[in-house]
Motif scaffolding. Structure first.
Motif, PDB file in Angstrom:
ATOM      1  N   ILE A  19       0.862  -1.185   0.000  1.00 55.90           N
ATOM      2  CA  ILE A  19       0.000   0.000   0.000  1.00 55.90           C
ATOM      3  C   ILE A  19       0.895   1.230   0.000  1.00 55.90           C
ATOM      4  N   ARG A  20       0.605   2.180  -0.892  1.00 56.62           N
ATOM      5  CA  ARG A  20       1.258   3.490  -0.888  1.00 56.62           C
ATOM      6  C   ARG A  20       0.210   4.507  -0.455  1.00 56.62           C
ATOM      7  N   ILE A  21       0.515   5.263   0.596  1.00 59.03           N
ATOM      8  CA  ILE A  21      -0.435   6.229   1.158  1.00 59.03           C
ATOM      9  C   ILE A  21       0.076   7.636   0.887  1.00 59.03           C
ATOM     10  N   VAL A  22      -0.809   8.450   0.303  1.00 59.69           N
ATOM     11  CA  VAL A  22      -0.501   9.852   0.037  1.00 59.69           C
ATOM     12  C   VAL A  22      -1.527  10.691   0.777  1.00 59.69           C
ATOM     13  N   ASP A  23      -1.028  11.630   1.575  1.00 59.05           N
ATOM     14  CA  ASP A  23      -1.905  12.547   2.297  1.00 59.05           C
ATOM     15  C   ASP A  23      -1.105  13.790   2.665  1.00 59.05           C
ATOM     16  N   ARG A  24      -1.631  14.580   3.553  1.00 64.82           N
ATOM     17  CA  ARG A  24      -0.972  15.822   3.965  1.00 64.82           C
ATOM     18  C   ARG A  24       0.414  15.554   4.544  1.00 64.82           C
ATOM     19  N   ASN A  25       0.569  14.451   5.253  1.00 65.53           N
ATOM     20  CA  ASN A  25       1.829  14.145   5.926  1.00 65.53           C
ATOM     21  C   ASN A  25       2.798  13.330   5.078  1.00 65.53           C
ATOM     22  N   THR A  26       2.302  12.571   4.141  1.00 65.91           N
ATOM     23  CA  THR A  26       3.145  11.736   3.282  1.00 65.91           C
ATOM     24  C   THR A  26       2.797  12.057   1.835  1.00 65.91           C
ATOM     25  N   GLN A  27       3.478  13.049   1.306  1.00 71.99           N
ATOM     26  CA  GLN A  27       3.135  13.599   0.000  1.00 71.99           C
ATOM     27  C   GLN A  27       3.625  12.714  -1.140  1.00 71.99           C
ATOM     28  N   PRO A  28       3.170  12.982  -2.369  1.00 72.11           N
ATOM     29  CA  PRO A  28       3.437  12.084  -3.499  1.00 72.11           C
ATOM     30  C   PRO A  28       4.907  11.705  -3.710  1.00 72.11           C
ATOM     31  N   SER A  29       5.832  12.613  -3.471  1.00 76.34           N
ATOM     32  CA  SER A  29       7.242  12.276  -3.696  1.00 76.34           C
ATOM     33  C   SER A  29       7.818  11.391  -2.597  1.00 76.34           C
ATOM     34  N   HIS A  30       7.128  11.303  -1.451  1.00 69.96           N
ATOM     35  CA  HIS A  30       7.577  10.465  -0.329  1.00 69.96           C
ATOM     36  C   HIS A  30       6.379   9.803   0.347  1.00 69.96           C
ATOM     37  N   PRO A  31       5.670   8.925  -0.379  1.00 70.68           N
ATOM     38  CA  PRO A  31       4.486   8.293   0.226  1.00 70.68           C
ATOM     39  C   PRO A  31       4.888   7.341   1.344  1.00 70.68           C
ATOM     40  N   LYS A  32       3.953   7.057   2.226  1.00 65.52           N
ATOM     41  CA  LYS A  32       4.167   6.012   3.226  1.00 65.52           C
ATOM     42  C   LYS A  32       3.931   4.694   2.497  1.00 65.52           C
ATOM     43  N   ILE A  33       4.862   3.758   2.623  1.00 63.74           N
ATOM     44  CA  ILE A  33       4.743   2.477   1.938  1.00 63.74           C
ATOM     45  C   ILE A  33       4.675   1.362   2.976  1.00 63.74           C
ATOM     46  N   LEU A  34       3.620   0.574   2.876  1.00 63.37           N
ATOM     47  CA  LEU A  34       3.444  -0.597   3.738  1.00 63.37           C
ATOM     48  C   LEU A  34       3.635  -1.823   2.868  1.00 63.37           C
ATOM     49  N   GLN A  35       4.482  -2.744   3.308  1.00 59.13           N
ATOM     50  CA  GLN A  35       4.761  -3.942   2.527  1.00 59.13           C
ATOM     51  C   GLN A  35       4.408  -5.189   3.331  1.00 59.13           C
ATOM     52  N   GLY A  36       3.556  -5.997   2.752  1.00 59.28           N
ATOM     53  CA  GLY A  36       3.173  -7.265   3.365  1.00 59.28           C
ATOM     54  C   GLY A  36       2.002  -7.134   4.323  1.00 59.28           C
ATOM     55  N   ARG A  37       1.359  -8.261   4.570  1.00 64.51           N
ATOM     56  CA  ARG A  37       0.157  -8.278   5.407  1.00 64.51           C
ATOM     57  C   ARG A  37       0.417  -7.860   6.845  1.00 64.51           C
ATOM     58  N   ASN A  38       1.604  -8.115   7.393  1.00 64.08           N
ATOM     59  CA  ASN A  38       1.865  -7.716   8.779  1.00 64.08           C
ATOM     60  C   ASN A  38       1.842  -6.201   8.939  1.00 64.08           C
ATOM     61  N   GLU A  39       2.483  -5.479   8.013  1.00 65.72           N
ATOM     62  CA  GLU A  39       2.461  -4.011   8.083  1.00 65.72           C
ATOM     63  C   GLU A  39       1.051  -3.485   7.817  1.00 65.72           C
ATOM     64  N   ILE A  40       0.358  -4.102   6.872  1.00 66.90           N
ATOM     65  CA  ILE A  40      -1.018  -3.691   6.571  1.00 66.90           C
ATOM     66  C   ILE A  40      -1.914  -3.972   7.774  1.00 66.90           C
ATOM     67  N   ARG A  41      -1.736  -5.111   8.421  1.00 65.44           N
ATOM     68  CA  ARG A  41      -2.508  -5.455   9.622  1.00 65.44           C
ATOM     69  C   ARG A  41      -2.315  -4.376  10.700  1.00 65.44           C
ATOM     70  N   SER A  42      -1.094  -3.939  10.923  1.00 71.20           N
ATOM     71  CA  SER A  42      -0.836  -2.908  11.942  1.00 71.20           C
ATOM     72  C   SER A  42      -1.606  -1.628  11.641  1.00 71.20           C
ATOM     73  N   LEU A  43      -1.594  -1.211  10.381  1.00 70.30           N
ATOM     74  CA  LEU A  43      -2.341  -0.006   9.993  1.00 70.30           C
ATOM     75  C   LEU A  43      -3.832  -0.209  10.225  1.00 70.30           C
ATOM     76  N   LEU A  44      -4.374  -1.314   9.724  1.00 66.93           N
ATOM     77  CA  LEU A  44      -5.820  -1.546   9.841  1.00 66.93           C
ATOM     78  C   LEU A  44      -6.248  -1.718  11.296  1.00 66.93           C
ATOM     79  N   ASP A  45      -5.440  -2.396  12.108  1.00 66.72           N
ATOM     80  CA  ASP A  45      -5.773  -2.534  13.530  1.00 66.72           C
ATOM     81  C   ASP A  45      -5.831  -1.165  14.199  1.00 66.72           C
ATOM     82  N   ASP A  46      -4.900  -0.268  13.830  1.00 66.77           N
ATOM     83  CA  ASP A  46      -4.916   1.089  14.388  1.00 66.77           C
ATOM     84  C   ASP A  46      -6.177   1.835  13.948  1.00 66.77           C
ATOM     85  N   VAL A  47      -6.484   1.783  12.674  1.00 65.91           N
ATOM     86  CA  VAL A  47      -7.654   2.497  12.148  1.00 65.91           C
ATOM     87  C   VAL A  47      -8.939   1.978  12.800  1.00 65.91           C
TER      88      VAL A  47
END
Length: 121
Positions: A36-64
């Motif tokens: 997942i590549r996330i672009v928002d106010r804090n992680t803009q297009p030239s430096h998106p937040k990148i989550l790789q693999g289900r473990n990193e994605i799980r951490s994001l989704l559990d937080d949300v």
């Protein structure tokens, strides 16, 4: 006894996953090697937040999904091995978040996602 297969991607499974109280159904739609590549106010297009693999994605989704907010799938368009969808969220105090995603699919699982999000400030 056979183990039930995880749900394959379709609009209704995505809706159930997004609008659920936990991240488990939504997480089941991601391939083990998804990114997942996330672009928002804090992680803009030239430096998106990148989550790789289900473990990193799980951490994001559990937080949300640990936050007190409502999630709604507004629209979803699926064409072949690609889909795009809009998700809206609202906190109890009225603060809203809007996210748009473009995803690639392989064997019914999300492999790549670009997520662009904005929220009230």
């Amino acid at each position: 006894m056979a183990t039930p297969a995880s749900p394959a991607f379709n609009t209704e499974t995505l809706r159930r996953g997004i609008e659920a109280d936990t991240a488990s159904t939504l997480l089941s739609l991601y391939a083990d090697d998804a990114e997942i590549r996330i672009v928002d106010r804090n992680t803009q297009p030239s430096h998106p937040k990148i989550l790789q693999g289900r473990n990193e994605i799980r951490s994001l989704l559990d937080d949300v999904y640990s936050r007190d907010m409502r999630h709604k799938l507004e629209t979803c368009v699926v064409q072949g091995d690609h889909a795009a969808y809009v998700e809206s969220c609202e906190y109890p105090d009225g603060v809203r978040v809007l996210a748009e995603s473009m995803i690639s699919l392989r064997n019914g699982k999300i492999t790549d996602q670009i997520l662009i999000q904005a929220w009230d400030e």
